[in-house]
Scaffold this motif. Structure first.
Motif, PDB file in Angstrom:
ATOM      1  N   GLU A 199      11.228   2.816  -3.216  1.00 52.56           N
ATOM      2  CA  GLU A 199      10.573   3.422  -2.054  1.00 52.56           C
ATOM      3  C   GLU A 199       9.101   3.717  -2.363  1.00 52.56           C
ATOM      4  O   GLU A 199       8.223   3.503  -1.511  1.00 52.56           O
ATOM      5  CB  GLU A 199      11.303   4.700  -1.653  1.00 52.56           C
ATOM      6  CG  GLU A 199      10.633   5.500  -0.542  1.00 52.56           C
ATOM      7  CD  GLU A 199      10.440   4.725   0.749  1.00 52.56           C
ATOM      8  OE1 GLU A 199       9.450   5.002   1.465  1.00 52.56           O
ATOM      9  OE2 GLU A 199      11.259   3.830   1.057  1.00 52.56           O
ATOM     10  N   ALA A 200       8.840   4.190  -3.584  1.00 60.05           N
ATOM     11  CA  ALA A 200       7.449   4.452  -3.988  1.00 60.05           C
ATOM     12  C   ALA A 200       6.641   3.163  -4.001  1.00 60.05           C
ATOM     13  O   ALA A 200       5.456   3.150  -3.622  1.00 60.05           O
ATOM     14  CB  ALA A 200       7.423   5.109  -5.365  1.00 60.05           C
ATOM     15  N   MET A 201       7.262   2.058  -4.415  1.00 57.52           N
ATOM     16  CA  MET A 201       6.589   0.760  -4.411  1.00 57.52           C
ATOM     17  C   MET A 201       6.231   0.347  -2.983  1.00 57.52           C
ATOM     18  O   MET A 201       5.107  -0.091  -2.701  1.00 57.52           O
ATOM     19  CB  MET A 201       7.492  -0.295  -5.059  1.00 57.52           C
ATOM     20  CG  MET A 201       7.618  -0.177  -6.568  1.00 57.52           C
ATOM     21  SD  MET A 201       9.055  -1.071  -7.255  1.00 57.52           S
ATOM     22  CE  MET A 201       8.829  -2.705  -6.577  1.00 57.52           C
ATOM     23  N   ALA A 202       7.182   0.488  -2.070  1.00 54.27           N
ATOM     24  CA  ALA A 202       6.940   0.124  -0.670  1.00 54.27           C
ATOM     25  C   ALA A 202       5.858   1.008  -0.054  1.00 54.27           C
ATOM     26  O   ALA A 202       4.982   0.527   0.673  1.00 54.27           O
ATOM     27  CB  ALA A 202       8.238   0.233   0.125  1.00 54.27           C
ATOM     28  N   THR A 203       5.918   2.298  -0.373  1.00 56.26           N
ATOM     29  CA  THR A 203       4.914   3.226   0.143  1.00 56.26           C
ATOM     30  C   THR A 203       3.525   2.873  -0.372  1.00 56.26           C
ATOM     31  O   THR A 203       2.537   2.956   0.368  1.00 56.26           O
ATOM     32  CB  THR A 203       5.275   4.666  -0.259  1.00 56.26           C
ATOM     33  OG1 THR A 203       6.551   5.009   0.301  1.00 56.26           O
ATOM     34  CG2 THR A 203       4.227   5.653   0.238  1.00 56.26           C
ATOM     35  N   ALA A 204       3.440   2.470  -1.638  1.00 57.36           N
ATOM     36  CA  ALA A 204       2.158   2.087  -2.216  1.00 57.36           C
ATOM     37  C   ALA A 204       1.559   0.889  -1.481  1.00 57.36           C
ATOM     38  O   ALA A 204       0.348   0.835  -1.239  1.00 57.36           O
ATOM     39  CB  ALA A 204       2.320   1.757  -3.696  1.00 57.36           C
ATOM     40  N   VAL A 205       2.408  -0.064  -1.101  1.00 59.95           N
ATOM     41  CA  VAL A 205       1.932  -1.231  -0.347  1.00 59.95           C
ATOM     42  C   VAL A 205       1.373  -0.787   1.007  1.00 59.95           C
ATOM     43  O   VAL A 205       0.316  -1.255   1.452  1.00 59.95           O
ATOM     44  CB  VAL A 205       3.051  -2.266  -0.168  1.00 59.95           C
ATOM     45  CG1 VAL A 205       2.572  -3.439   0.697  1.00 59.95           C
ATOM     46  CG2 VAL A 205       3.528  -2.791  -1.515  1.00 59.95           C
TER      47      VAL A 205
END
Length: 417
Positions: free
Chosen positions: A79-85
């Motif tokens: 989720e943190a990866m997706a949010t970073a994008v």
């Protein structure tokens, strides 16, 4: 397999993609990034399943807990990866930005504008989140990228890169914008190091050995990143409670990353007051201490050797040295630091400003954990790496650090005489 032919195919595709990416609109790039974030979330269970294979393989190979933590992906991290994008999508597009404009003596109008670097090659180890961070930043900055992750996270990287590529091309980006090298043979790295015809810049992310290999052998321009022999100096005026909290965080929050501290330097006048309580707090976090002879007068710990002062442990090990004054601390950091992140804990304005001025590092802190040396924490959305050199970028590298510039000259028939 003919590795040269394999890399040439991928390289030419990425090079052609970079030509088109330089002219892709912000709207299309943002659409692609949002679709990539959505796809990452939708494929969470698949990514975790592949990541589990990497974790099991890592355990079988005897990888340390710190390295396994770098590989691990769970729902929260994905989720943190997706949010970073999504955060990268929300940032200003640097491409086309006018850096400066001026007029010459003969009425030529000159503008200096940001342009993409071209094809960015990233060679990295362990951390599969690099795949998504690198891809997102390269897309937003108008670059294409060739990603070569290590064998430790190969299954995770393959599924993540496929997810990214599919969402990117379906959103209108050219095929080859994000290219992943799914061969783990190290011969591939050797080819990439000298792949000048297709790669404009190489960025290594990993341990000291990988970075040294790339820097020493590449003919492609390299941005050196990562090795973090980071220090905290506890000045004699330090707030002890504040110092302990910062040290424990900087060492134990995620010990396997480059902005974790590896050595603490403690002023002799505060050593007796802080070392006992500090040892207790660190040992509760399973940290093994290695101290100088003076440190061992105050606490029981393993003796530190000269090698400890230059070691990036990336593990729950911390070297401790008692120093006479700020001069000795500065000299120690100058000798052993890797120009990454350094911190002073002090209530002295004079010493804090001296530390800021004299320490040669990408990030220098007063009364804060070195764990903040991070693209996301700096507001860059993500990072392509943390540069420890001075050309052309330094510290966490975001969008602007993935650009170069060119001059646009407007004339009206001027000729040089």
């Amino acid at each position: 397999m003919d590795y040269k032919a394999y890399m040439l195919q991928k390289g030419l595709l990425a090079k052609e993609a970079s030509r088109h990416m330089a002219n892709i609109t912000t709207e299309v790039k943002n659409k692609a990034l949002l679709n990539i974030a959505k796809a990452i979330r939708e494929n969470t269970s698949i990514i975790i399943a592949e990541n589990t294979k990497d974790i099991e393989n890592g355990k079988n190979k005897g990888l340390s807990k710190a390295i396994l933590d770098r590989i691990l992906l769970d729902e929260k991290r994905i989720e943190a990866m997706a949010t970073a994008v999504e955060q990268v999508a929300g940032l200003n597009d640097p491409i086309g930005e006018v850096i400066e404009g001026f007029k010459t003596y003969n009425e030529l109008k000159i503008s200096k504008i940001r342009v993409p670097l071209g094809v960015v090659g990233i060679i990295y180890e362990a951390r599969p989140n690099v795949t998504i961070d690198a891809a997102a930043l390269c897309i937003k900055s108008g670059n294409s990228c060739i990603l070569r992750g290590g064998s430790e996270a190969i299954n995770s990287n393959i599924v993540i890169s496929k997810t990214i590529s599919k969402a990117a091309t379906e959103s209108g980006l050219p095929d080859g914008t994000v290219t992943f090298v799914d061969v783990t043979d190290r011969e591939i790295v050797d080819i990439m190091l000298k792949f000048n015809e297709c790669i404009d810049v190489l960025i290594p992310r990993g341990g000291a050995n990988l970075i040294r290999k790339v820097v020493e052998n590449a003919t492609v321009p390299v941005i050196e990143t990562g090795v973090g022999n980071c220090h905290v100096f506890v000045d004699e005026s330090a707030d002890i409670k504040k110092a302990i909290e910062i040290i424990v965080n900087a060492k134990t929050h995620r010990p396997g990353v480059c902005n974790a501290i590896e050595t603490i330097l403690i002023h002799k006048n505060i050593a007796e007051k802080i070392l006992g309580e500090l040892k207790k707090e660190l040992e509760e976090k399973k940290v093994q201490l290695r101290g100088c002879e003076e440190t061992q007068k105050f606490i029981e710990c393993e003796e530190a050797t000269d090698e400890d002062w230059s070691t990036e442990y990336l593990d729950l090990i911390l070297a401790v040295k008692v120093v006479n004054d700020i001069d000795e601390a500065l000299n120690h950091i100058y000798k052993y630091g890797t120009k990454h992140s350094e911190a002073i804990i002090t209530e002295s304005y004079t010493n804090s400003q001296r530390f800021l001025k004299e320490v040669d590092a990408a990030a220098v802190y007063i009364n804060a954990s070195t764990r903040f040396t991070d693209g996301g924490e700096f507001g860059f959305g993500a990072e392509i790496g943390i540069s420890t050199q001075k050309l052309h970028a330094r510290g966490p590298m975001g969008l602007k650090e993935l650009t170069s510039y060119k001059y646009l000259i407007y004339g009206d028939g001027q000729i040089r005489k």
